[in-house]
Scaffold this active site. Structure first.
Site, PDB file in Angstrom:
ATOM      1  N   THR A 114       0.806  -1.213   0.000  1.00  0.00           N
ATOM      2  CA  THR A 114       0.000   0.000   0.000  1.00  0.00           C
ATOM      3  C   THR A 114       0.841   1.266   0.000  1.00  0.00           C
ATOM      4  O   THR A 114       0.341   2.332  -0.352  1.00  0.00           O
ATOM      5  CB  THR A 114      -0.885   0.007   1.256  1.00  0.00           C
ATOM      6  OG1 THR A 114      -0.049  -0.300   2.373  1.00  0.00           O
ATOM      7  CG2 THR A 114      -1.965  -1.035   1.169  1.00  0.00           C
ATOM      8  N   ARG A 159      -6.714  14.408   4.472  1.00  0.00           N
ATOM      9  CA  ARG A 159      -5.454  14.821   3.831  1.00  0.00           C
ATOM     10  C   ARG A 159      -4.795  13.620   3.183  1.00  0.00           C
ATOM     11  O   ARG A 159      -4.715  12.546   3.773  1.00  0.00           O
ATOM     12  CB  ARG A 159      -4.499  15.413   4.870  1.00  0.00           C
ATOM     13  CG  ARG A 159      -4.995  16.722   5.422  1.00  0.00           C
ATOM     14  CD  ARG A 159      -3.952  17.357   6.311  1.00  0.00           C
ATOM     15  NE  ARG A 159      -4.521  18.598   6.841  1.00  0.00           N
ATOM     16  CZ  ARG A 159      -3.833  19.732   6.962  1.00  0.00           C
ATOM     17  NH1 ARG A 159      -2.559  19.798   6.627  1.00  0.00           N
ATOM     18  NH2 ARG A 159      -4.425  20.797   7.435  1.00  0.00           N
ATOM     19  N   LYS A 167       0.418   9.845  -5.602  1.00  0.00           N
ATOM     20  CA  LYS A 167       0.600   8.696  -6.492  1.00  0.00           C
ATOM     21  C   LYS A 167       0.132   7.389  -5.849  1.00  0.00           C
ATOM     22  O   LYS A 167      -0.636   6.630  -6.443  1.00  0.00           O
ATOM     23  CB  LYS A 167       2.077   8.594  -6.884  1.00  0.00           C
ATOM     24  CG  LYS A 167       2.342   7.623  -8.009  1.00  0.00           C
ATOM     25  CD  LYS A 167       3.821   7.556  -8.338  1.00  0.00           C
ATOM     26  CE  LYS A 167       4.211   8.618  -9.357  1.00  0.00           C
ATOM     27  NZ  LYS A 167       5.631   8.433  -9.803  1.00  0.00           N
ATOM     28  N   GLN A 176      -4.237   3.327  -4.760  1.00  0.00           N
ATOM     29  CA  GLN A 176      -5.205   2.736  -3.837  1.00  0.00           C
ATOM     30  C   GLN A 176      -6.625   2.928  -4.354  1.00  0.00           C
ATOM     31  O   GLN A 176      -7.450   2.018  -4.275  1.00  0.00           O
ATOM     32  CB  GLN A 176      -5.096   3.408  -2.459  1.00  0.00           C
ATOM     33  CG  GLN A 176      -3.889   2.987  -1.668  1.00  0.00           C
ATOM     34  CD  GLN A 176      -4.193   1.760  -0.839  1.00  0.00           C
ATOM     35  OE1 GLN A 176      -4.681   0.775  -1.360  1.00  0.00           O
ATOM     36  NE2 GLN A 176      -3.895   1.817   0.433  1.00  0.00           N
ATOM     37  N   LYS A 227      -7.816  10.252   6.621  1.00  0.00           N
ATOM     38  CA  LYS A 227      -9.038   9.550   7.033  1.00  0.00           C
ATOM     39  C   LYS A 227      -9.082   8.096   6.557  1.00  0.00           C
ATOM     40  O   LYS A 227     -10.062   7.409   6.805  1.00  0.00           O
ATOM     41  CB  LYS A 227     -10.273  10.310   6.539  1.00  0.00           C
ATOM     42  CG  LYS A 227     -10.418  11.692   7.201  1.00  0.00           C
ATOM     43  CD  LYS A 227     -11.866  12.157   7.326  1.00  0.00           C
ATOM     44  CE  LYS A 227     -12.441  12.619   6.008  1.00  0.00           C
ATOM     45  NZ  LYS A 227     -13.835  13.125   6.177  1.00  0.00           N
ATOM     46  N   GLU A 265      -9.868   1.143   1.917  1.00  0.00           N
ATOM     47  CA  GLU A 265     -11.124   0.400   1.725  1.00  0.00           C
ATOM     48  C   GLU A 265     -12.212   1.262   1.096  1.00  0.00           C
ATOM     49  O   GLU A 265     -13.070   0.775   0.366  1.00  0.00           O
ATOM     50  CB  GLU A 265     -11.575  -0.175   3.066  1.00  0.00           C
ATOM     51  CG  GLU A 265     -10.338  -0.687   3.767  1.00  0.00           C
ATOM     52  CD  GLU A 265     -10.493  -1.628   4.920  1.00  0.00           C
ATOM     53  OE1 GLU A 265     -11.203  -2.620   4.807  1.00  0.00           O
ATOM     54  OE2 GLU A 265      -9.817  -1.382   5.929  1.00  0.00           O
TER      55      GLU A 265
END
Ligand code: MOS
Length: 693
Positions: free
Chosen positions: A465, A582, A587, A592, A655, A659
């Site tokens: 990730t 934020r 990239k 994601q 935040k 998912e």
């Protein structure tokens, strides 16, 4: 110098593309031998006898571990967190494919050959293979959301409000079993040095693995060393310490040699959880002005036999908080079957629940003859309606506006089958996305040199990730040095503690620890001078999580093209606009977002695990027949990051982005399919046969 937010290249990218990034199965450990799992061929019953005769005599075989001779596990402390069963501790068979023996041999070929010759005689019971047939025996979860809240909730009086409402839908939605299928299957190398255990394993949580294995083997956590510098994806299936890791350590103990146990692709379908099948009953109603007056969402999710643990899919979470509706009830129930234990899979609860929720909202908009985006705006929740708390931030209105603008939503024709390109029906659909912002305590260590170089260490994980990269950026930003001056290390249980990399919370949890440790080290160096300063800090969430509701948001817009004669469904355009707070790296964030949307397209149109009704065996345990999107299935995806500078949620204002982008995709596609064809499909994946009616 400020690099936060910039699209910095992955700091570990070169290691990965040159094959030098070392994954769990790749560590060159001397004296290594190989373990292979033997799986049950019945869906329920007990093992009557194991005939190891032929297998035992085969070349290279060192041990065959069965419930008859397996070492007893301690099952203490952290083992409660582990997946306790099935670990060869008794003769019971709870599902087809359960691990019932482990063969250890000098080479992998020898271990596989011997495993194929282990003969097991069973006393067979009738397995419960269908959740739908057992729905009447549904029971409430004992430990919903780790006991943080009850499984049911209610505000107002939804049933009375429903009865008197102007527009209503009363519908059932179904989602299938899905499997995570990360590129890297689970793998573990385990080595005992006396009573100390070293484990190289593919995990989303090295701390959890350390605690679990210590508890299972009855040793102190500090005597378990977990090493995991790289993970080839997880999506949730590497969050728990599943049996193969434990069985590798058990096998190493039995043979007194380091043991490698690499799970095969087929075994990935029975060894490490799955997204459970859900049946969801929704009754929604609105008044003639398009204001929601009643929402009831009753969710049932598939479980294993209860003895294996508990997992419930929290499908009602978004229904409670997404819209300003005065009368809302949600409930969660489990249905036991002879399947392995389910687990969280990318956007647990929200992915399945939001498919039903955001499809039913579309159905109600159709019943009201109202544009579905307008309907959502009329019911926009200015504050969190379930807990009556302010949102830490909510830029969902901007997501709707910017997404709709980029997509051209205002040009949509609401009438099904009204937009065409020759024999192709065109449909436009949209849905809302949301995912809660989580944060847990974390610690970090920093060694800062007077030459502005820094070594930062955290016992966190990078699933692919971008943890290495983003944490390097946070350290560089805090210290005011270029990213190249930072060396960020993770994936070692000897490093300071961090939570599981799940629930989209790594940046929000680990980032503040890295920031605080860098600040502490810099202050020390400035105060004391010298060549180097070290600092270790622990940080934890504050009062903010009690005062505010914290959620990320998004708006998904999709165009589908459906062949009017053949029913073939193609996704031709996609726009997702997101408020993830934020953004640390433009990239990796974009990757994601695109990855999550692709995951959602898989849920909408392709992914489904098929279970044979007679035997309870998974019949498509491979990625030829378990379909996932390939490049040809994925259109041009436009992602929009809606600016949000809020710093209430956590000191970095992140935040969570892992998912969020998959939530709402399946509903948006189903809503577009309705707009194209006039057929409302209330299950995923949506197939040709569903629209040819
Ligand atoms: Mo994620 S399903 O919380 O690993």
């Amino acid at each position: 110098m400020a690099s936060i937010g910039q699209g910095v290249d992955r700091v570990d990218g070169r290691l990965k593309v040159t094959g030098r990034a070392r994954y769990a199965a790749e560590f060159p450990i001397s004296d290594l031998v190989h373990a292979v799992l033997v799986q049950s061929t019945i869906g329920a019953g007990t093992i009557a006898a194991v005939d190891m005769g032929a297998a035992q005599a085969m070349p290279g075989v060192l041990a065959i571990i069965t419930p008859d001779n397996a070492p007893k596990l301690a099952m203490k402390g952290g083992a409660q967190q582990a997946v306790r069963a099935p670990l060869l501790q008794d003769n019971a068979v709870h599902f087809n494919g359960q691990h019932v023996a482990v063969v250890v041999a000098q080479t992998l070929v020898q271990a596989n050959a011997a495993a194929s010759q282990v003969r097991i005689r069973y006393r067979r019971d009738e397995p419960v293979t269908s959740m739908d047939a057992a729905l009447a025996q549904a029971y409430p979860p004992k430990n919903f959301r780790n006991g943080e809240r009850p499984p049911d909730s209610r505000r107002g009086d939804p049933d009375t409000a429903f009865d008197g409402a102007a527009a209503k839908v009363d519908v059932t939605y179904i989602t299938p079993i899905e499997h995570h299928n990360p590129m890297e299957p689970h793998a573990t190398i385990a080595r005992w040095d006396g009573d100390r255990l070293t484990v190289w394993t593919a995990t989303q949580g090295i701390s959890g693995a350390q605690q679990s294995l210590a508890g299972l083997f009855g040793i102190a956590p500090q005597d378990v060393h977990i090493v995991c510098p790289f993970v080839g994806g997880g999506f949730g299936c590497k969050g728990n310490t599943w049996p193969p890791a434990t069985l590798a350590a058990m096998a190493a103990k039995v043979v007194g040699r380091p043991v490698k146990l690499a799970v095969t692709r087929a075994q990935m379908f029975t060894s490490n959880g799955y997204r459970p099948r859900t049946v969801q009953k929704l009754r929604f109603a609105a008044d003639d002005q398009g204001r929601l007056v009643s929402m009831r969402h009753d969710g049932f999710s598939q479980m294993s036999q209860p003895v294996l643990g508990e997992f419930s899919e929290p499908v009602g979470l978004a229904t409670e908080m997404l819209y300003a509706c005065p009368n809302v009830a949600v409930s969660h129930r489990l249905v036991a079957t002879n399947a392995s234990l389910p687990t969280y899979m990318r956007a647990p609860g929200l992915a399945s629940g939001n498919f039903a929720l955001e499809s039913a909202i579309d159905e109600l908009a159709v019943a009201l003859k109202m544009d579905p985006l307008e309907f959502r705006l009329r019911n926009y929740a200015e504050q969190e309606p379930h807990q009556n708390k302010p949102f830490a931030s909510k830029a969902l209105r901007a997501c709707y506006q910017q997404g709709a603008e980029a997509f051209g939503w205002s040009r949509r024709s609401a009438e099904p089958r009204s937009m065409r390109d020759g024999s192709v029906l065109i449909g436009w659909g949209m849905a809302t996305s949301t995912y809660p912002t989580h944060r847990m305590p974390a610690s970090a260590y920093v060694r800062l040199g007077a030459d502005n170089s820094a070594l930062v260490r955290v016992g966190t994980q990078d699933l692919g990730t971008g943890t290495y990269t983003v944490m390097s950026q946070i350290a560089a930003n805090t210290l005011g040095v270029p990213v190249e001056r930072i060396r960020f290390e993770l994936g070692d249980s000897a490093f300071p503690h961090a939570p599981v990399s799940g629930g989209s919370m790594t940046v929000a949890s680990v980032g503040p620890a890295v920031k605080a440790a860098c600040e502490a080290a810099r202050a020390k160096l400035q105060r004391d001078g010298g060549e180097v300063a070290e600092a270790s800090v622990d940080v934890k969430p504050g009062e903010e999580e009690h005062r505010y509701a914290m959620h990320a948001f998004g708006a998904q817009f999709v165009e589908v093209r459906v062949d009017a004669e053949l029913g073939e469904i193609r996704v031709s355009r996609f726009v997702g606009a997101f408020d993830a707070g934020r953004v640390m790296n433009a990239k990796t964030a974009r990757s994601q977002l695109i990855g999550g949307i692709v995951y959602g397209l898989g849920m909408a149109l392709l992914e489904e695990t098929h279970v044979d009704g007679e035997t309870g065996r998974i019949v498509n345990a491979n990625i030829a027949e378990y379909l996932v999107p390939v490049n040809a299935d994925v259109p041009d995806i436009q992602t929009i990051i809606v600016p949000n500078d809020e710093l209430v949620s956590n000191p970095l204002g992140a935040k969570g982005i892992g998912e969020l982008p998959m939530v709402g995709v399946a509903a948006a596609v189903a809503n577009a399919v309705y707009n194209a064809t006039g057929v409302r499909v209330r299950k995923v994946p949506i197939r040709i046969e569903d629209v040819l009616v």
